[in-house]
Design an enzyme around this catalytic site. Structure first.
Site, PDB file in Angstrom:
ATOM      1  N   HIS A  97      -4.493   0.730   7.595  1.00  0.00           N
ATOM      2  CA  HIS A  97      -3.163   1.350   7.696  1.00  0.00           C
ATOM      3  C   HIS A  97      -3.033   2.514   6.707  1.00  0.00           C
ATOM      4  O   HIS A  97      -2.579   3.602   7.070  1.00  0.00           O
ATOM      5  CB  HIS A  97      -2.084   0.287   7.450  1.00  0.00           C
ATOM      6  CG  HIS A  97      -0.684   0.822   7.463  1.00  0.00           C
ATOM      7  ND1 HIS A  97       0.240   0.493   8.426  1.00  0.00           N
ATOM      8  CD2 HIS A  97      -0.043   1.677   6.617  1.00  0.00           C
ATOM      9  CE1 HIS A  97       1.379   1.139   8.181  1.00  0.00           C
ATOM     10  NE2 HIS A  97       1.233   1.853   7.087  1.00  0.00           N
ATOM     11  N   GLU A  98      -3.461   2.273   5.460  1.00  0.00           N
ATOM     12  CA  GLU A  98      -3.353   3.335   4.436  1.00  0.00           C
ATOM     13  C   GLU A  98      -4.317   4.472   4.725  1.00  0.00           C
ATOM     14  O   GLU A  98      -3.979   5.641   4.527  1.00  0.00           O
ATOM     15  CB  GLU A  98      -3.603   2.760   3.037  1.00  0.00           C
ATOM     16  CG  GLU A  98      -2.587   1.720   2.587  1.00  0.00           C
ATOM     17  CD  GLU A  98      -1.146   2.144   2.791  1.00  0.00           C
ATOM     18  OE1 GLU A  98      -0.828   3.341   2.591  1.00  0.00           O
ATOM     19  OE2 GLU A  98      -0.327   1.289   3.168  1.00  0.00           O
TER      20      GLU A  98
ATOM     21  N   HIS B 155      -2.996   7.004   7.010  1.00  0.00           N
ATOM     22  CA  HIS B 155      -2.061   7.969   6.404  1.00  0.00           C
ATOM     23  C   HIS B 155      -2.778   9.231   5.924  1.00  0.00           C
ATOM     24  O   HIS B 155      -2.240  10.326   6.063  1.00  0.00           O
ATOM     25  CB  HIS B 155      -1.322   7.346   5.213  1.00  0.00           C
ATOM     26  CG  HIS B 155      -0.110   6.564   5.594  1.00  0.00           C
ATOM     27  ND1 HIS B 155       0.979   7.117   6.229  1.00  0.00           N
ATOM     28  CD2 HIS B 155       0.209   5.257   5.407  1.00  0.00           C
ATOM     29  CE1 HIS B 155       1.903   6.185   6.426  1.00  0.00           C
ATOM     30  NE2 HIS B 155       1.462   5.038   5.945  1.00  0.00           N
TER      31      HIS B 155
ATOM     32  N   GLY C 243       0.835  -1.197   0.000  1.00  0.00           N
ATOM     33  CA  GLY C 243       0.000   0.000   0.000  1.00  0.00           C
ATOM     34  C   GLY C 243       0.866   1.241   0.000  1.00  0.00           C
ATOM     35  O   GLY C 243       2.035   1.190   0.399  1.00  0.00           O
TER      36      GLY C 243
ATOM     37  N   GLN D 186       2.755  10.027   1.610  1.00  0.00           N
ATOM     38  CA  GLN D 186       4.070   9.381   1.613  1.00  0.00           C
ATOM     39  C   GLN D 186       4.933   9.764   0.410  1.00  0.00           C
ATOM     40  O   GLN D 186       6.113   9.437   0.372  1.00  0.00           O
ATOM     41  CB  GLN D 186       3.916   7.854   1.644  1.00  0.00           C
ATOM     42  CG  GLN D 186       3.290   7.349   2.935  1.00  0.00           C
ATOM     43  CD  GLN D 186       3.197   5.842   2.921  1.00  0.00           C
ATOM     44  OE1 GLN D 186       2.289   5.285   2.340  1.00  0.00           O
ATOM     45  NE2 GLN D 186       4.156   5.174   3.547  1.00  0.00           N
TER      46      GLN D 186
ATOM     47  N   CYS E  44       5.887  -0.007   7.633  1.00  0.00           N
ATOM     48  CA  CYS E  44       5.475   1.141   6.829  1.00  0.00           C
ATOM     49  C   CYS E  44       6.658   1.595   5.984  1.00  0.00           C
ATOM     50  O   CYS E  44       7.777   1.685   6.488  1.00  0.00           O
ATOM     51  CB  CYS E  44       5.023   2.270   7.756  1.00  0.00           C
ATOM     52  SG  CYS E  44       4.497   3.751   6.879  1.00  0.00           S
ATOM     53  N   LEU E  45       6.410   1.890   4.708  1.00  0.00           N
ATOM     54  CA  LEU E  45       7.505   2.303   3.819  1.00  0.00           C
ATOM     55  C   LEU E  45       8.154   3.603   4.294  1.00  0.00           C
ATOM     56  O   LEU E  45       9.309   3.863   3.969  1.00  0.00           O
ATOM     57  CB  LEU E  45       6.996   2.466   2.382  1.00  0.00           C
ATOM     58  CG  LEU E  45       6.493   1.180   1.699  1.00  0.00           C
ATOM     59  CD1 LEU E  45       5.993   1.487   0.296  1.00  0.00           C
ATOM     60  CD2 LEU E  45       7.574   0.105   1.654  1.00  0.00           C
TER      61      LEU E  45
HETATM   62 ZN   LIG Z   1       2.450   3.257   6.023  1.00  0.00          ZN
END
Ligand SMILES: [Zn+2]
Length: 196
Positions: free
Chosen positions: A147-148, A151, A45, A50, A105-106
């Site tokens: 999770h997304e 963000h 995701g 991000q 998380c990226l």
């Molecule tokens: Zn994340």
């Protein structure tokens, strides 16, 4: 085009993102770039904050989770090939028991912690053609979407940890903000002027 991923500590990750409309400039190109960026970083995701944009878009492709042998065949099938763009999403409901899953998380490389979230969600959103959907998801797929979704609300999974856990990872988070980590994909660190 692969874009740098914004690292923990950048204020853009803390904004409540804004809705967009159909006329958002170069939307198709933006979505294509977000897919490229997500796949390049082996993510499931990616949300627009991000990549530095405080707007309500996120992408999910849960296919990499479909091989998880702890899942039922039905869950594996549901995750395999689930690829979707969520625009202007609203979380309508979160129901069921909370369960823990080890999230990453990226924007926060190499930090993984168990996060508790509710089992089932109902979410409304527009797809990339601005068609409206209201859908219900459970289990791991709901988890990725939760999770997304966080963000675009300016929330990170580390916010959901106990204060003890947060204290334990504080130093690692500070190092990520400073770019003192080794990571396989391009990132942009708040304390450095240039991307790398
Ligand atoms: Zn994340």
């Amino acid at each position: 085009m692969i874009l740098p991923i914004i690292a923990y500590g950048d204020p853009v990750l803390r904004k409540v993102a804004d809705d967009i409309d159909k006329d958002y400039p170069k939307l198709n190109e933006l979505i294509a770039n977000m897919w490229d960026t997500m796949y390049n970083a082996s993510g499931v995701g990616l949300a627009a904050p991000q990549i530095g944009l405080p707007i309500r878009i996120f992408l999910v492709d849960s296919t990499p989770f479909s091989g998880d042998e702890d899942l039922t065949p039905e869950e594996q099938k549901q995750l395999d090939g689930f690829k979707r763009v969520f625009i202007n999403a609203t979380m309508e409901e979160e129901t069921g028991e909370e369960w823990a899953f080890n999230e990453g998380c990226l924007s926060i490389p190499d930090v993984r912690e168990d996060v508790r979230r509710k089992e089932t969600i109902k979410i409304s959103y527009l797809d990339e053609n601005f068609k409206e959907h209201v859908e219900t998801y459970s289990g791991l797929l709901a988890r990725v979407i939760q999770h997304e979704y966080d963000h675009i609300e300016g929330v990170l999974f580390t916010d959901k940890l106990s204060s003890l856990k947060r204290r334990m990872i504080k130093g690692r988070l500070a190092n990520i903000s400073k770019g003192k980590i080794s990571v396989e994909y391009r990132m942009k660190f708040p304390s450095l002027k240039k991307g790398r």
